[in-house]
Design a protein around this motif. Structure first.
Motif, PDB file in Angstrom:
ATOM      1  N   LYS A   1     -11.184 -35.023 -29.985  1.00 55.10           N
ATOM      2  CA  LYS A   1     -10.865 -33.592 -29.941  1.00 55.10           C
ATOM      3  C   LYS A   1     -11.019 -32.962 -31.321  1.00 55.10           C
ATOM      4  O   LYS A   1     -11.540 -31.856 -31.455  1.00 55.10           O
ATOM      5  N   ALA A   2     -10.567 -33.658 -32.352  1.00 55.93           N
ATOM      6  CA  ALA A   2     -10.704 -33.150 -33.716  1.00 55.93           C
ATOM      7  C   ALA A   2     -12.175 -33.045 -34.105  1.00 55.93           C
ATOM      8  O   ALA A   2     -12.599 -32.062 -34.721  1.00 55.93           O
ATOM      9  N   LEU A   3     -12.949 -34.036 -33.736  1.00 60.24           N
ATOM     10  CA  LEU A   3     -14.379 -34.020 -34.021  1.00 60.24           C
ATOM     11  C   LEU A   3     -15.054 -32.857 -33.306  1.00 60.24           C
ATOM     12  O   LEU A   3     -15.877 -32.142 -33.883  1.00 60.24           O
ATOM     13  N   ASN A   4     -14.689 -32.633 -32.062  1.00 59.20           N
ATOM     14  CA  ASN A   4     -15.234 -31.526 -31.287  1.00 59.20           C
ATOM     15  C   ASN A   4     -14.867 -30.187 -31.934  1.00 59.20           C
ATOM     16  O   ASN A   4     -15.706 -29.296 -32.065  1.00 59.20           O
ATOM     17  N   ARG A   5     -13.624 -30.049 -32.362  1.00 58.75           N
ATOM     18  CA  ARG A   5     -13.156 -28.821 -33.021  1.00 58.75           C
ATOM     19  C   ARG A   5     -13.951 -28.561 -34.299  1.00 58.75           C
ATOM     20  O   ARG A   5     -14.417 -27.448 -34.540  1.00 58.75           O
ATOM     21  N   GLU A   6     -14.115 -29.591 -35.108  1.00 54.89           N
ATOM     22  CA  GLU A   6     -14.844 -29.437 -36.367  1.00 54.89           C
ATOM     23  C   GLU A   6     -16.325 -29.151 -36.131  1.00 54.89           C
ATOM     24  O   GLU A   6     -16.940 -28.379 -36.867  1.00 54.89           O
TER      25      GLU A   6
ATOM     26  N   ILE B   1     -20.947 -25.379 -36.163  1.00 53.15           N
ATOM     27  CA  ILE B   1     -21.968 -24.627 -35.422  1.00 53.15           C
ATOM     28  C   ILE B   1     -21.785 -23.132 -35.651  1.00 53.15           C
ATOM     29  O   ILE B   1     -22.755 -22.401 -35.867  1.00 53.15           O
ATOM     30  N   SER B   2     -20.542 -22.672 -35.638  1.00 55.89           N
ATOM     31  CA  SER B   2     -20.262 -21.257 -35.887  1.00 55.89           C
ATOM     32  C   SER B   2     -20.716 -20.853 -37.285  1.00 55.89           C
ATOM     33  O   SER B   2     -21.324 -19.786 -37.470  1.00 55.89           O
ATOM     34  N   SER B   3     -20.451 -21.693 -38.260  1.00 54.27           N
ATOM     35  CA  SER B   3     -20.874 -21.406 -39.637  1.00 54.27           C
ATOM     36  C   SER B   3     -22.391 -21.375 -39.753  1.00 54.27           C
ATOM     37  O   SER B   3     -22.950 -20.521 -40.446  1.00 54.27           O
ATOM     38  N   LEU B   4     -23.056 -22.299 -39.082  1.00 57.38           N
ATOM     39  CA  LEU B   4     -24.522 -22.322 -39.115  1.00 57.38           C
ATOM     40  C   LEU B   4     -25.108 -21.079 -38.455  1.00 57.38           C
ATOM     41  O   LEU B   4     -26.099 -20.522 -38.939  1.00 57.38           O
ATOM     42  N   LYS B   5     -24.497 -20.618 -37.372  1.00 59.63           N
ATOM     43  CA  LYS B   5     -24.969 -19.399 -36.720  1.00 59.63           C
ATOM     44  C   LYS B   5     -24.811 -18.204 -37.644  1.00 59.63           C
ATOM     45  O   LYS B   5     -25.691 -17.342 -37.722  1.00 59.63           O
TER      46      LYS B   5
END
Length: 59
Positions: free
Chosen positions: A28-33, A38-42
Motif C-alpha cells: 500500500k505504501a509503495l502504491n501511494r508513493e 506519477i502525479s509529479s511526472l504529469k
C-alpha cells in the motif's frame, strides 16, 4: 500413470495460516508513493509542454 497399475492417490488437505499484514502495508505504501511520483511526472510534463509552447511562440 503406468498402464496396468492402479493409482493410490489420496486427497490431502493442508491448512496454512500466514500473516501478510506487513507485506500488505508495504505494498500500500509503495502504491501511494508511486501515485505521487506519477502525479509529479504529469506536472513536470505539463510544465515542459508549456515551456516548449512559449519557446515556439518566440521564434
Amino acid at each position: 500413470m503406468t498402464k496396468g497399475r492402479e493409482s493410490n492417490i489420496k486427497d490431502i488437505t493442508y491448512k496454512v495460516d500466514l500473516d501478510v499484514s506487513e507485506g500488505l502495508k508495504a505494498l500500500k505504501a509503495l502504491n501511494r508513493e508511486s501515485r505521487k511520483a506519477i502525479s509529479s511526472l504529469k506536472e513536470l510534463e505539463e510544465q515542459h509542454r508549456k515551456m516548449s509552447d512559449l519557446q515556439g511562440d518566440v521564434k
